[in-house]
Motif scaffolding. Structure first.
Motif, PDB file in Angstrom:
ATOM      1  N   VAL A 133       0.840  -1.185   0.000  1.00  0.00           N
ATOM      2  CA  VAL A 133       0.000   0.000   0.000  1.00  0.00           C
ATOM      3  C   VAL A 133       0.884   1.248   0.000  1.00  0.00           C
ATOM      4  CG1 VAL A 133      -1.908  -1.126   1.200  1.00  0.00           C
ATOM      5  CG2 VAL A 133      -0.162   0.087   2.512  1.00  0.00           C
ATOM      6  N   TRP A 134       0.273   2.379  -0.402  1.00  0.00           N
ATOM      7  CA  TRP A 134       0.995   3.641  -0.418  1.00  0.00           C
ATOM      8  C   TRP A 134       0.468   4.569   0.665  1.00  0.00           C
ATOM      9  CZ3 TRP A 134       5.220   5.242  -3.192  1.00  0.00           C
ATOM     10  CH2 TRP A 134       5.661   4.383  -4.212  1.00  0.00           C
ATOM     11  N   SER A 135       1.381   5.284   1.309  1.00  0.00           N
ATOM     12  CA  SER A 135       1.035   6.249   2.335  1.00  0.00           C
ATOM     13  C   SER A 135       2.077   7.365   2.292  1.00  0.00           C
ATOM     14  CB  SER A 135       0.994   5.565   3.710  1.00  0.00           C
ATOM     15  OG  SER A 135       0.522   6.464   4.693  1.00  0.00           O
ATOM     16  N   PHE A 136       2.356   7.962   3.445  1.00  0.00           N
ATOM     17  CA  PHE A 136       3.327   9.043   3.503  1.00  0.00           C
ATOM     18  C   PHE A 136       4.338   8.788   4.605  1.00  0.00           C
ATOM     19  CE2 PHE A 136      -0.666  10.864   1.961  1.00  0.00           C
ATOM     20  CZ  PHE A 136      -0.239  11.396   0.752  1.00  0.00           C
ATOM     21  N   ALA A 137       5.555   9.241   4.370  1.00  0.00           N
ATOM     22  CA  ALA A 137       6.606   9.241   5.389  1.00  0.00           C
ATOM     23  C   ALA A 137       7.168  10.649   5.417  1.00  0.00           C
ATOM     24  CB  ALA A 137       7.693   8.222   5.057  1.00  0.00           C
ATOM     25  N   GLY A 138       6.733  11.434   6.399  1.00  0.00           N
ATOM     26  CA  GLY A 138       7.142  12.828   6.428  1.00  0.00           C
ATOM     27  C   GLY A 138       6.620  13.551   5.202  1.00  0.00           C
ATOM     28  N   GLU A 139       7.519  14.159   4.444  1.00  0.00           N
ATOM     29  CA  GLU A 139       7.149  14.892   3.235  1.00  0.00           C
ATOM     30  C   GLU A 139       7.284  14.028   1.986  1.00  0.00           C
ATOM     31  OE1 GLU A 139       6.286  18.324   2.411  1.00  0.00           O
ATOM     32  OE2 GLU A 139       5.542  18.271   4.452  1.00  0.00           O
ATOM     33  N   SER A 140       7.351  12.723   2.144  1.00  0.00           N
ATOM     34  CA  SER A 140       7.584  11.829   1.009  1.00  0.00           C
ATOM     35  C   SER A 140       6.429  10.853   0.821  1.00  0.00           C
ATOM     36  CB  SER A 140       8.878  11.028   1.221  1.00  0.00           C
ATOM     37  OG  SER A 140       9.980  11.882   1.414  1.00  0.00           O
ATOM     38  N   LEU A 141       6.291  10.335  -0.408  1.00  0.00           N
ATOM     39  CA  LEU A 141       5.384   9.228  -0.675  1.00  0.00           C
ATOM     40  C   LEU A 141       6.091   7.950  -0.261  1.00  0.00           C
ATOM     41  CD1 LEU A 141       4.223  10.219  -4.282  1.00  0.00           C
ATOM     42  CD2 LEU A 141       3.037  10.674  -2.135  1.00  0.00           C
ATOM     43  N   ALA A 142       5.365   7.037   0.333  1.00  0.00           N
ATOM     44  CA  ALA A 142       5.996   5.817   0.843  1.00  0.00           C
ATOM     45  C   ALA A 142       5.158   4.590   0.511  1.00  0.00           C
ATOM     46  CB  ALA A 142       6.197   5.912   2.357  1.00  0.00           C
ATOM     47  N   GLN A 143       5.804   3.562  -0.026  1.00  0.00           N
ATOM     48  CA  GLN A 143       5.157   2.279  -0.261  1.00  0.00           C
ATOM     49  C   GLN A 143       5.486   1.374   0.918  1.00  0.00           C
ATOM     50  OE1 GLN A 143       6.449   0.056  -3.709  1.00  0.00           O
ATOM     51  NE2 GLN A 143       4.443  -0.877  -3.965  1.00  0.00           N
ATOM     52  N   VAL A 144       4.438   0.843   1.544  1.00  0.00           N
ATOM     53  CA  VAL A 144       4.596   0.076   2.779  1.00  0.00           C
ATOM     54  C   VAL A 144       4.160  -1.361   2.557  1.00  0.00           C
ATOM     55  CG1 VAL A 144       3.949  -0.050   5.220  1.00  0.00           C
ATOM     56  CG2 VAL A 144       4.115   2.173   4.093  1.00  0.00           C
ATOM     57  N   SER A 145       4.927  -2.287   3.081  1.00  0.00           N
ATOM     58  CA  SER A 145       4.588  -3.703   2.983  1.00  0.00           C
ATOM     59  C   SER A 145       3.394  -4.013   3.878  1.00  0.00           C
ATOM     60  CB  SER A 145       5.786  -4.559   3.411  1.00  0.00           C
ATOM     61  OG  SER A 145       5.403  -5.910   3.571  1.00  0.00           O
ATOM     62  N   VAL A 146       2.386  -4.661   3.308  1.00  0.00           N
ATOM     63  CA  VAL A 146       1.200  -5.037   4.087  1.00  0.00           C
ATOM     64  C   VAL A 146       1.541  -6.134   5.083  1.00  0.00           C
ATOM     65  CG1 VAL A 146      -1.132  -5.992   3.950  1.00  0.00           C
ATOM     66  CG2 VAL A 146      -0.357  -4.370   2.224  1.00  0.00           C
ATOM     67  N   SER A 147       2.483  -6.989   4.729  1.00  0.00           N
ATOM     68  CA  SER A 147       2.790  -8.149   5.563  1.00  0.00           C
ATOM     69  C   SER A 147       3.542  -7.787   6.843  1.00  0.00           C
ATOM     70  CB  SER A 147       3.599  -9.179   4.771  1.00  0.00           C
ATOM     71  OG  SER A 147       4.812  -8.609   4.311  1.00  0.00           O
ATOM     72  N   ASP A 148       4.506  -6.859   6.752  1.00  0.00           N
ATOM     73  CA  ASP A 148       5.306  -6.569   7.954  1.00  0.00           C
ATOM     74  C   ASP A 148       5.478  -5.079   8.252  1.00  0.00           C
ATOM     75  OD1 ASP A 148       7.092  -5.730   6.040  1.00  0.00           O
ATOM     76  OD2 ASP A 148       8.522  -7.359   6.356  1.00  0.00           O
ATOM     77  N   GLY A 149       4.871  -4.200   7.452  1.00  0.00           N
ATOM     78  CA  GLY A 149       4.944  -2.770   7.720  1.00  0.00           C
ATOM     79  C   GLY A 149       6.250  -2.106   7.335  1.00  0.00           C
ATOM     80  N   SER A 150       7.130  -2.831   6.665  1.00  0.00           N
ATOM     81  CA  SER A 150       8.416  -2.255   6.286  1.00  0.00           C
ATOM     82  C   SER A 150       8.260  -1.318   5.088  1.00  0.00           C
ATOM     83  CB  SER A 150       9.424  -3.357   5.948  1.00  0.00           C
ATOM     84  OG  SER A 150       8.967  -4.128   4.844  1.00  0.00           O
ATOM     85  N   LEU A 151       9.171  -0.358   4.977  1.00  0.00           N
ATOM     86  CA  LEU A 151       9.166   0.564   3.851  1.00  0.00           C
ATOM     87  C   LEU A 151       9.791  -0.102   2.638  1.00  0.00           C
ATOM     88  CD1 LEU A 151      10.194   4.013   5.400  1.00  0.00           C
ATOM     89  CD2 LEU A 151       7.981   3.378   4.463  1.00  0.00           C
ATOM     90  N   LEU A 152       9.049  -0.166   1.546  1.00  0.00           N
ATOM     91  CA  LEU A 152       9.544  -0.763   0.319  1.00  0.00           C
ATOM     92  C   LEU A 152      10.156   0.286  -0.604  1.00  0.00           C
ATOM     93  CD1 LEU A 152       6.534  -3.148  -0.438  1.00  0.00           C
ATOM     94  CD2 LEU A 152       8.652  -3.689   0.768  1.00  0.00           C
ATOM     95  N   ARG A 153       9.587   1.481  -0.579  1.00  0.00           N
ATOM     96  CA  ARG A 153      10.044   2.526  -1.475  1.00  0.00           C
ATOM     97  C   ARG A 153       9.629   3.885  -0.918  1.00  0.00           C
ATOM     98  NH1 ARG A 153       8.351   2.264  -7.778  1.00  0.00           N
ATOM     99  NH2 ARG A 153       6.725   1.042  -6.798  1.00  0.00           N
ATOM    100  N   VAL A 154      10.500   4.875  -1.060  1.00  0.00           N
ATOM    101  CA  VAL A 154      10.205   6.230  -0.614  1.00  0.00           C
ATOM    102  C   VAL A 154      10.514   7.182  -1.759  1.00  0.00           C
ATOM    103  CG1 VAL A 154      10.777   8.087   0.989  1.00  0.00           C
ATOM    104  CG2 VAL A 154      10.682   5.726   1.816  1.00  0.00           C
ATOM    105  N   ILE A 155       9.567   8.052  -2.080  1.00  0.00           N
ATOM    106  CA  ILE A 155       9.740   9.033  -3.149  1.00  0.00           C
ATOM    107  C   ILE A 155       9.583  10.421  -2.545  1.00  0.00           C
ATOM    108  CG2 ILE A 155       8.894   9.880  -5.365  1.00  0.00           C
ATOM    109  CD1 ILE A 155       7.720   7.112  -5.871  1.00  0.00           C
ATOM    110  N   ASP A 156      10.659  11.161  -2.502  1.00  0.00           N
ATOM    111  CA  ASP A 156      10.615  12.525  -1.992  1.00  0.00           C
ATOM    112  C   ASP A 156       9.991  13.444  -3.055  1.00  0.00           C
ATOM    113  OD1 ASP A 156      11.795  14.328   0.317  1.00  0.00           O
ATOM    114  OD2 ASP A 156      12.141  15.379  -1.578  1.00  0.00           O
ATOM    115  N   PHE A 157       9.246  14.444  -2.603  1.00  0.00           N
ATOM    116  CA  PHE A 157       8.626  15.350  -3.564  1.00  0.00           C
ATOM    117  C   PHE A 157       9.669  16.116  -4.372  1.00  0.00           C
ATOM    118  CE2 PHE A 157       4.747  14.639  -1.095  1.00  0.00           C
ATOM    119  CZ  PHE A 157       3.824  14.537  -2.120  1.00  0.00           C
TER     120      PHE A 157
END
Length: 242
Positions: free
Chosen positions: A1-25
């Motif tokens: 799933v996609w959410s936010f990490a601070g000022e960035s877009l973040a893809q989060v693993s549904v299985s363990d909550g780990s960050l898969l990808r972070v895209i800064d604006f």
């Protein structure tokens, strides 16, 4: 799933909550040098008006984006959006009155619409090839649910808040159901309601504070689930009276 990490877009693993990808604006800004829709709240003025500095970047205004939603295009809806691909991200930036679609791999902005909404929330993809949005209209006296076609930029009002005294200055969610009805959470009013395809309210529930006649609790979100998606034994529920 996609959410936010601070000022960035973040893809989060549904299985363990780990960050898969972070895209800064800033990555998106850098990848789209000819589309200046994200730098509007940046002060680019030179220290001396007579100077002519190249590649000058000033400071940002507070709450520069106020990102409040990101939705990947589902594979099942890809055919309804010929200009986009499954996984493209639909993003809402409240401070900019902006919704846009970006390729998470290339960071290329494929489509944007600015100013058609005011301090909007919750843009959603829909199977008819449109994007629906809860248009808060922060400085006005009612909110609305609108539809925008990415193909021709046409905007239509699906529900006019004046019909039901609907106004949520901030927050708010909506969900277009398979039946064509729209489920709306008017967060600041502490209520949610369902609108039929003719724009008439068919159901309304108010989250009233117990013992109070004039105070409601905030409703953050309401979600409708199809019975079959919950794996319920419908017959058993009916026979038990639940």
């Amino acid at each position: 799933v996609w959410s936010f990490a601070g000022e960035s877009l973040a893809q989060v693993s549904v299985s363990d909550g780990s960050l898969l990808r972070v895209i800064d604006f800033q990555d998106i800004i850098d990848a789209n040098p000819m589309i200046d829709i994200l730098g509007i709240r940046q002060n680019n003025g030179a220290d001396n008006e007579h100077e002519n500095p190249r590649n000058y970047h000033g400071g940002w205004m507070g709450d520069r984006f106020h990102r409040n939603d990101v939705e990947p295009l589902p594979s099942a809806m890809e055919g309804s959006f010929p200009d986009f691909s499954a996984g493209d991200l639909l993003v809402s930036l409240r401070s900019l009155n902006l919704v846009f679609v970006v390729d998470p791999d290339s960071r290329h902005i494929k489509w944007w619409r600015m100013g058609a909404t005011e301090r909007q929330h919750d843009p959603d993809w829909n199977s008819n090839g449109t994007v629906t949005i809860l248009n808060n209209r922060m400085t006005q006296n009612f909110s609305e649910i609108v539809s925008i076609s990415p193909e021709n930029f046409e905007k239509s009002t699906l529900f006019d808040g004046r019909k039901n005294d609907f106004f949520t200055r901030i927050r708010g969610k909506h969900q277009v159901l398979d039946t064509g009805e729209i489920l709306v959470a008017s967060s600041q009013q502490g209520r949610f309601f369902e609108v039929d395809p003719n724009g008439e309210v068919s159901l309304e529930i108010v989250n009233t504070k117990p013992g109070s006649d004039d105070t409601n609790y905030v409703v953050s979100e309401v979600i409708w689930y199809a019975p079959q998606s919950l794996n319920l034994d419908t017959q058993a529920c009916q026979s038990s009276g639940n």
